[in-house]
Design a protein around this motif. Sequence first.
Motif, mmCIF file in Angstrom:
data_model
loop_
_atom_site.group_PDB
_atom_site.id
_atom_site.type_symbol
_atom_site.label_atom_id
_atom_site.label_comp_id
_atom_site.label_asym_id
_atom_site.label_seq_id
_atom_site.Cartn_x
_atom_site.Cartn_y
_atom_site.Cartn_z
ATOM 1 N N ILE A 102 0.782 -1.436 0.017
ATOM 2 C CA ILE A 102 -0.144 -0.023 0.012
ATOM 3 C C ILE A 102 0.912 1.158 -0.044
ATOM 4 O O ILE A 102 2.090 1.162 0.014
ATOM 5 C CB ILE A 102 -0.846 0.413 1.175
ATOM 6 C CG1 ILE A 102 -0.206 -0.193 2.580
ATOM 7 C CG2 ILE A 102 -1.941 -1.256 0.995
ATOM 8 C CD1 ILE A 102 -1.074 -0.065 3.924
ATOM 9 N N ALA A 103 0.248 2.231 -0.083
ATOM 10 C CA ALA A 103 1.225 3.620 -0.006
ATOM 11 C C ALA A 103 0.566 4.426 0.957
ATOM 12 O O ALA A 103 -0.264 5.609 0.120
ATOM 13 C CB ALA A 103 1.018 4.262 -1.535
ATOM 14 N N CYS A 104 0.691 4.450 2.331
ATOM 15 C CA CYS A 104 -0.201 5.284 3.286
ATOM 16 C C CYS A 104 0.176 6.852 2.934
ATOM 17 O O CYS A 104 1.375 7.007 2.598
ATOM 18 C CB CYS A 104 0.304 5.047 4.273
ATOM 19 S SG CYS A 104 0.017 3.057 4.927
ATOM 20 N N ARG A 105 -0.576 7.613 3.255
ATOM 21 C CA ARG A 105 -0.444 9.059 3.044
ATOM 22 C C ARG A 105 0.485 9.790 4.078
ATOM 23 O O ARG A 105 1.092 10.805 3.783
ATOM 24 C CB ARG A 105 -1.838 9.899 3.189
ATOM 25 C CG ARG A 105 -2.531 9.701 1.873
ATOM 26 C CD ARG A 105 -3.702 10.608 1.869
ATOM 27 N NE ARG A 105 -3.263 11.776 1.845
ATOM 28 C CZ ARG A 105 -4.086 12.874 2.344
ATOM 29 N NH1 ARG A 105 -5.093 12.856 3.139
ATOM 30 N NH2 ARG A 105 -3.489 14.060 2.242
ATOM 31 N N THR A 149 4.496 -4.497 10.553
ATOM 32 C CA THR A 149 3.703 -4.970 9.218
ATOM 33 C C THR A 149 2.353 -4.120 9.208
ATOM 34 O O THR A 149 1.822 -3.500 10.344
ATOM 35 C CB THR A 149 3.375 -6.385 9.183
ATOM 36 O OG1 THR A 149 2.606 -6.737 8.554
ATOM 37 C CG2 THR A 149 2.985 -7.116 10.706
ATOM 38 N N ASN A 150 1.854 -4.247 8.148
ATOM 39 C CA ASN A 150 0.314 -3.682 7.963
ATOM 40 C C ASN A 150 -0.685 -4.948 8.004
ATOM 41 O O ASN A 150 -1.796 -4.465 7.917
ATOM 42 C CB ASN A 150 0.101 -2.739 6.735
ATOM 43 C CG ASN A 150 0.575 -3.540 5.553
ATOM 44 O OD1 ASN A 150 0.213 -4.716 5.440
ATOM 45 N ND2 ASN A 150 1.200 -2.775 4.569
ATOM 46 N N ALA A 151 -0.140 -5.925 8.181
ATOM 47 C CA ALA A 151 -1.064 -6.996 8.455
ATOM 48 C C ALA A 151 -2.017 -7.558 7.453
ATOM 49 O O ALA A 151 -2.698 -8.602 7.590
ATOM 50 C CB ALA A 151 -1.727 -7.080 9.873
#
Lengths: 309, 293
Positions: A48-51, A117-119
């Motif tokens: 993903i690409a978190c803001r 981790t983002n799980a």
Amino acid sequence: MSRKATGGSPTEPAKPRPVSSHKHRGPALDFIGLDVLWLQITGTVCNIACRHCFITCGPKNFNHPFMDRDQVLTTLEAAKDSGVKEYYFTGGEPFMHPDLLFFIERTLEQGPLSILTNALLIDTITAGRLFELSQASEYSLDIRVSLDGTTAEENDPIRGKGTFQEILVGAANLLRAGLNPVFTVTTVHAQYEGGDGRTLFMEELRQRGFPRPRVKFIPPFHLGREAQRSGEYEESFRLSPGDLFPGEEEVLQCGSCRTVTANGVYPCPILIEEDGARMAGSLEASFGSIELNHPACATCHVEGFSCRT
Amino acid sequence: MGMKSREESRLDPMMTRPNDRVLDLRGGSSASRIALFGGIYNNYLALNAVLDDAVRAGAETVFFLGDAGGFGPHPDRSIEILRDRDIVSMQGNYDDSVGNGLDDCQCGYVDPRDNHYAQISYDYTFANTSQHHRDWLRELPTSIRLNLGSHRLLLAHGSPRRVNEFLWETTTSEPFIERLLDEQRADLVCVTHTGIPWQRRLATDPNRGVLNVGAIGRPANDGSLSVWYALVSIDESGDLRSELRSVAYDTERLAAEMRNEGLPDEFVETIETGWWTTCLEILPAKERAAGRF
Ligand code: SF4
Ligand code: SF4
């Protein structure tokens, strides 16, 4: 066991190494020995690409690629020789690495491990395997799951549509397998700052099926994508000689940690995309005092912050 | 005293802090069996039980690794026992705080709830410790060195590097232990700060390692009401032996006295059940999973 290099050797270079290429002179921080080693297993590659990512991690960012088997095993060997106390795997998203479970097994043979981790990729089978690896080791395996809020409305605008629900599914898989994760929360939502905010967050997690919630709060670093979201550090933020208090090398993680990526060794996981932060090609060559001349260092100094659990 | 630079300090690991006070017993002791305990947390009933057990077990000298106060009732009582019974004592973070009138216990917690309860016990302990006992706590040594046979023992509170460093069983790697022993020029480092007992010897040299003696002030988060301390001795072949021993004491009386003193129900619950209800957020994954909360 041979002791090729220990921290705190009086033979270390006298001149502190700046943590950025900026010409500003920052305060020197002593190195007390390699207690903590971060491995940027998947570099800057994330699913993903978190803001608010303080690196610009995402599916297409290969600035720091995946570490290969050879790099990880060589690093683990050097770390053992240096007497490392604890290990951390991060990225990007470590669970994207096809060899991750092998790396976990090898690391747990020589010390405790925390994985950030983002799980999203932790299904029931992976969670079960993680529990088995944890049980087989005398050391702790801690899984830190990033979550930004207690509702989809809070989390998803930061981490991406639908991620809140998916993160909770991954975390619940861990819990059901027997591993109680630590939720890592970046304090981008003001209501979760301070003691009351923390209590509120834990209560909401209890209601969502985590009866003994564990939470770590992290201040936002104005780097990477977070700098685009909330603005860059101002120049005046940089620390100057004399700003540190005596013994601060025991508080700031970079007094006793290094981060290894496929590209080399860095003082900490925060600065891996910053100009001039690369210290060396090998762990041993990175030992010694550093000069905190990056503005992000002020966040660590002011908050007394460490990325460690 | 002037601040030593880190470069100077590195040359002598015994001086890693400007106000380190090392009690050096290396020349003076011929003991072959000693007892070590820490973390009384005002639990004078457990203290008496442990000292009696150590005498029965044949300990020639008894060492206290710091933290007289916290958690339990009537702080002066434990300190009087330590002083009356000539226990060789050193300073923990709590004793440093109480002795020097600091604002908090310096336990090193990071969670607001843990800090909230830590502050309650600290304020109670500080208010109820007599000035002459505070003076005594202030002057205690910060580490002790002694030899047992040919083995070099270093007694510290958290670790030889930092009074409130947490050395947990599942987050202290063996390579780190070897590095610590080499840096500190010791064979066995004995500590207490975490309050949960464990020991690990080097695979390469079973006469070297770390011994965490646990705490006698509260149970070890294992569902048993007993508390733990350690015996260290030399066997016939000159090897270093260490044994963790659990001791029962009058928990009902302690719980009643804690209630009378208005101490938090959460603390009393720990004494009555053997499970920690506070200080949970500092526990590593395995230690946390082993508890009830
Ligand atoms: S914050 Fe974490 S999950 Fe989000 S993009 Fe960055 S590395 Fe990936
Ligand atoms: S950003 Fe923080 S951890 Fe990294 S070098 Fe600066 S002070 Fe150290």
